[in-house]
Scaffold this motif. Structure first.
Motif, PDB file in Angstrom:
ATOM      1  N   THR A  34     -14.333 -40.139   7.625  1.00  0.00           N
ATOM      2  CA  THR A  34     -14.628 -41.162   8.628  1.00  0.00           C
ATOM      3  C   THR A  34     -13.430 -41.328   9.561  1.00  0.00           C
ATOM      4  O   THR A  34     -12.291 -41.411   9.095  1.00  0.00           O
ATOM      5  CB  THR A  34     -14.914 -42.500   7.936  1.00  0.00           C
ATOM      6  OG1 THR A  34     -16.023 -42.333   7.044  1.00  0.00           O
ATOM      7  CG2 THR A  34     -15.241 -43.578   8.956  1.00  0.00           C
ATOM      8  N   PRO A  35     -13.660 -41.379  10.861  1.00  0.00           N
ATOM      9  CA  PRO A  35     -12.518 -41.588  11.770  1.00  0.00           C
ATOM     10  C   PRO A  35     -11.945 -42.986  11.601  1.00  0.00           C
ATOM     11  O   PRO A  35     -12.676 -43.948  11.368  1.00  0.00           O
ATOM     12  CB  PRO A  35     -13.136 -41.400  13.161  1.00  0.00           C
ATOM     13  CG  PRO A  35     -14.587 -41.711  12.989  1.00  0.00           C
ATOM     14  CD  PRO A  35     -14.934 -41.249  11.598  1.00  0.00           C
ATOM     15  N   SER A  36     -10.636 -43.089  11.707  1.00  0.00           N
ATOM     16  CA  SER A  36      -9.995 -44.396  11.656  1.00  0.00           C
ATOM     17  C   SER A  36     -10.055 -45.052  13.033  1.00  0.00           C
ATOM     18  O   SER A  36     -10.465 -44.431  14.015  1.00  0.00           O
ATOM     19  CB  SER A  36      -8.529 -44.244  11.236  1.00  0.00           C
ATOM     20  OG  SER A  36      -7.785 -43.678  12.299  1.00  0.00           O
ATOM     21  N   ILE A  58      -8.575 -38.556  11.981  1.00  0.00           N
ATOM     22  CA  ILE A  58      -9.712 -38.274  11.101  1.00  0.00           C
ATOM     23  C   ILE A  58      -9.292 -37.242  10.047  1.00  0.00           C
ATOM     24  O   ILE A  58      -8.557 -36.303  10.354  1.00  0.00           O
ATOM     25  CB  ILE A  58     -10.920 -37.743  11.921  1.00  0.00           C
ATOM     26  CG1 ILE A  58     -12.190 -37.680  11.071  1.00  0.00           C
ATOM     27  CG2 ILE A  58     -10.613 -36.400  12.557  1.00  0.00           C
ATOM     28  CD1 ILE A  58     -13.452 -37.386  11.888  1.00  0.00           C
ATOM     29  N   ASP A  61     -11.000 -41.416   3.137  1.00  0.00           N
ATOM     30  CA  ASP A  61     -11.646 -42.441   3.975  1.00  0.00           C
ATOM     31  C   ASP A  61     -11.064 -43.831   3.725  1.00  0.00           C
ATOM     32  O   ASP A  61     -11.107 -44.694   4.610  1.00  0.00           O
ATOM     33  CB  ASP A  61     -13.158 -42.469   3.717  1.00  0.00           C
ATOM     34  CG  ASP A  61     -13.885 -41.310   4.389  1.00  0.00           C
ATOM     35  OD1 ASP A  61     -13.276 -40.640   5.248  1.00  0.00           O
ATOM     36  OD2 ASP A  61     -15.071 -41.092   4.061  1.00  0.00           O
ATOM     37  N   ASN A  78      -9.133 -40.424  17.811  1.00  0.00           N
ATOM     38  CA  ASN A  78      -8.923 -41.161  16.567  1.00  0.00           C
ATOM     39  C   ASN A  78      -8.474 -40.219  15.457  1.00  0.00           C
ATOM     40  O   ASN A  78      -8.914 -39.069  15.381  1.00  0.00           O
ATOM     41  CB  ASN A  78     -10.219 -41.841  16.146  1.00  0.00           C
ATOM     42  CG  ASN A  78     -10.721 -42.825  17.175  1.00  0.00           C
ATOM     43  OD1 ASN A  78     -11.049 -42.436  18.291  1.00  0.00           O
ATOM     44  ND2 ASN A  78     -10.810 -44.091  16.815  1.00  0.00           N
ATOM     45  N   PRO A 112      -4.536 -34.218   8.440  1.00  0.00           N
ATOM     46  CA  PRO A 112      -4.858 -35.373   9.294  1.00  0.00           C
ATOM     47  C   PRO A 112      -5.030 -34.867  10.722  1.00  0.00           C
ATOM     48  O   PRO A 112      -4.115 -34.253  11.282  1.00  0.00           O
ATOM     49  CB  PRO A 112      -3.632 -36.274   9.159  1.00  0.00           C
ATOM     50  CG  PRO A 112      -2.512 -35.343   8.776  1.00  0.00           C
ATOM     51  CD  PRO A 112      -3.135 -34.234   7.997  1.00  0.00           C
ATOM     52  N   SER A 167      -8.487 -44.138   6.256  1.00  0.00           N
ATOM     53  CA  SER A 167      -9.068 -44.395   7.574  1.00  0.00           C
ATOM     54  C   SER A 167      -9.462 -45.859   7.737  1.00  0.00           C
ATOM     55  O   SER A 167      -9.263 -46.456   8.803  1.00  0.00           O
ATOM     56  CB  SER A 167     -10.294 -43.511   7.796  1.00  0.00           C
ATOM     57  OG  SER A 167      -9.947 -42.138   7.876  1.00  0.00           O
ATOM     58  N   TYR A 180      -1.837 -39.502   2.920  1.00  0.00           N
ATOM     59  CA  TYR A 180      -2.929 -38.866   2.172  1.00  0.00           C
ATOM     60  C   TYR A 180      -2.437 -38.433   0.788  1.00  0.00           C
ATOM     61  O   TYR A 180      -3.105 -38.660  -0.231  1.00  0.00           O
ATOM     62  CB  TYR A 180      -3.441 -37.631   2.922  1.00  0.00           C
ATOM     63  CG  TYR A 180      -4.282 -37.902   4.154  1.00  0.00           C
ATOM     64  CD1 TYR A 180      -4.701 -39.178   4.498  1.00  0.00           C
ATOM     65  CD2 TYR A 180      -4.670 -36.853   4.982  1.00  0.00           C
ATOM     66  CE1 TYR A 180      -5.476 -39.411   5.624  1.00  0.00           C
ATOM     67  CE2 TYR A 180      -5.460 -37.063   6.111  1.00  0.00           C
ATOM     68  CZ  TYR A 180      -5.853 -38.342   6.430  1.00  0.00           C
ATOM     69  OH  TYR A 180      -6.627 -38.556   7.541  1.00  0.00           O
ATOM     70  N   ASP A 226      -5.224 -48.620  11.828  1.00  0.00           N
ATOM     71  CA  ASP A 226      -5.565 -48.850  13.226  1.00  0.00           C
ATOM     72  C   ASP A 226      -4.354 -48.482  14.089  1.00  0.00           C
ATOM     73  O   ASP A 226      -3.302 -48.087  13.564  1.00  0.00           O
ATOM     74  CB  ASP A 226      -6.031 -50.281  13.478  1.00  0.00           C
ATOM     75  CG  ASP A 226      -4.990 -51.333  13.108  1.00  0.00           C
ATOM     76  OD1 ASP A 226      -3.784 -50.999  13.011  1.00  0.00           O
ATOM     77  OD2 ASP A 226      -5.372 -52.500  12.911  1.00  0.00           O
TER      78      ASP A 226
END
Length: 344
Positions: free
Chosen positions: A246-248, A76, A95, A74, A199, A98, A163, A102
């Motif tokens: 937080t991981p996406s 992150i 975050d 994922n 990323p 994230s 970002y 998807d």
């Protein structure tokens, strides 16, 4: 590899970085079927199972890895620890990306850049606007400079620009710096002088740091379990001066695809579906696939898939995708966020 993907998305070289190589796996030699003297493949399925011929088609679909053969990867946010400590508001802004990202979104972003030939900065700006990611506080980053590192492939550049776009909207002086592969940019991120944010990919980075900290023969810490892999990554990050957001839900990992026409004909959505419906498959991937536990051997042992032939092509590249579309192979190794998987 534990895991990982190919060099494209994660840097050539490292276990998870050299990626797909690690995800590839092995039994039998290129061009040969993998069956034993009893006529049963290493996966245990009967060699007499109905053989399903490839079905040509332009649209490709990934079959779900429902038994978690592949390691999670994922997207992150990775942040220099001192930067994160000095600026507690930075990671929450990352975050927010994230939370909105998807795999389907990542595929669409990659299509815009790799297929439609738009620039990463333009695609990033359009998506941040359409996703409503502009922060409420437009002065939170006033007077703060942040450099975001991007690996030398388009997906990383697009994520880095996303970002940067969000941070600029929050008042930061944010820029994107392309710094090649992980071997080059990770030391810079850990030092925090040239870049402060990158990323990253959960499984690939966890294994990269694991091998760096604990040695080339260290037991793997990345797996198909996202929570456990993130916990391992967080612990390793503490040792090298990194913090993580937080991981996406977005993943860029090795995956296996068929044509949509083939999936429709046999009512397939998962690799388990394929194992139950078809034998005598033709597998296409990079040559390493016959020697890596996350490719042919893993498909045979985890899913019981049987192969009549292996075609040495490339790892997730144009040769494999063309062979699928032209009906030369049944199943091909691709990358789960490849823009060519977009449905429109």
């Amino acid at each position: 590899m534990i895991p990982t993907r190919t060099a494209r998305a994660r840097t050539p070289g490292l276990a998870l970085a050299a990626g797909a190589l690690l995800l590839l796996g092995a039994c039998g030699s290129p061009g040969s079927a993998s069956s034993n003297a009893s006529g049963t493949s290493s996966g245990g399925a009967s060699a007499a199972q109905a053989s399903c011929d490839p079905v040509p088609g332009n649209q490709l679909v990934v079959l779900q890895d429902d038994k978690h053969l592949q390691t999670v990867d994922n997207v992150i946010p990775a942040v220099n620890a001192k930067t994160a400590s000095d600026d507690p508001g930075l990671i929450p802004l990352l975050d927010s990306v994230s939370a909105a990202l998807d795999t389907d979104t990542l595929i669409a972003l990659n299509k815009s850049v790799d297929v439609d030939r738009k620039s990463s900065p333009d695609v990033a700006a359009e998506w941040v606007s359409s996703a409503g990611l502009a922060p409420a506080d437009t002065t939170a980053g006033k007077g703060k400079k942040v450099s975001i590192g991007a690996a030398d492939f388009s997906e990383s550049a697009t994520l880095g620009n996303i970002y940067a776009t969000v941070l600029k909207a929050a008042g930061y002086d944010a820029s994107v710096v392309t710094i090649g592969n992980r071997e080059a940019y990770l030391p810079a991120l850990e030092a925090g002088t040239q870049i402060q944010v990158v990323p990253e990919y959960v499984g690939t980075l966890a294994e990269f740091i694991n091998k760096d900290v604990n040695g080339a023969n260290a037991a793997a810490v990345a797996s198909g379990d996202l929570d456990k892999t993130v916990a391992a990554l967080t612990s390793l990050g503490d040792q090298v001066g990194l913090k993580f957001g937080t991981p996406s839900k977005a993943q860029d990992q090795n995956a296996f695809a068929v044509t949509k026409a083939f999936a429709d004909a046999h009512h397939l959505t998962t690799l388990s579906d394929l194992a139950g419906a078809c034998g005598g498959l033709v597998l296409g991937a990079g040559a390493e696939c016959t020697e890596r536990p996350f490719c042919q051997p893993g498909l045979e042992q985890t899913y019981g898939l049987t192969f009549s032939q292996f075609k040495s092509l490339d790892a997730g590249g144009p040769l494999t995708k063309a062979a699928l579309q032209q009906g030369e192979i049944t199943l091909g190794l691709v990358f789960s966020s490849d823009g060519s998987l977009a449905t429109s």
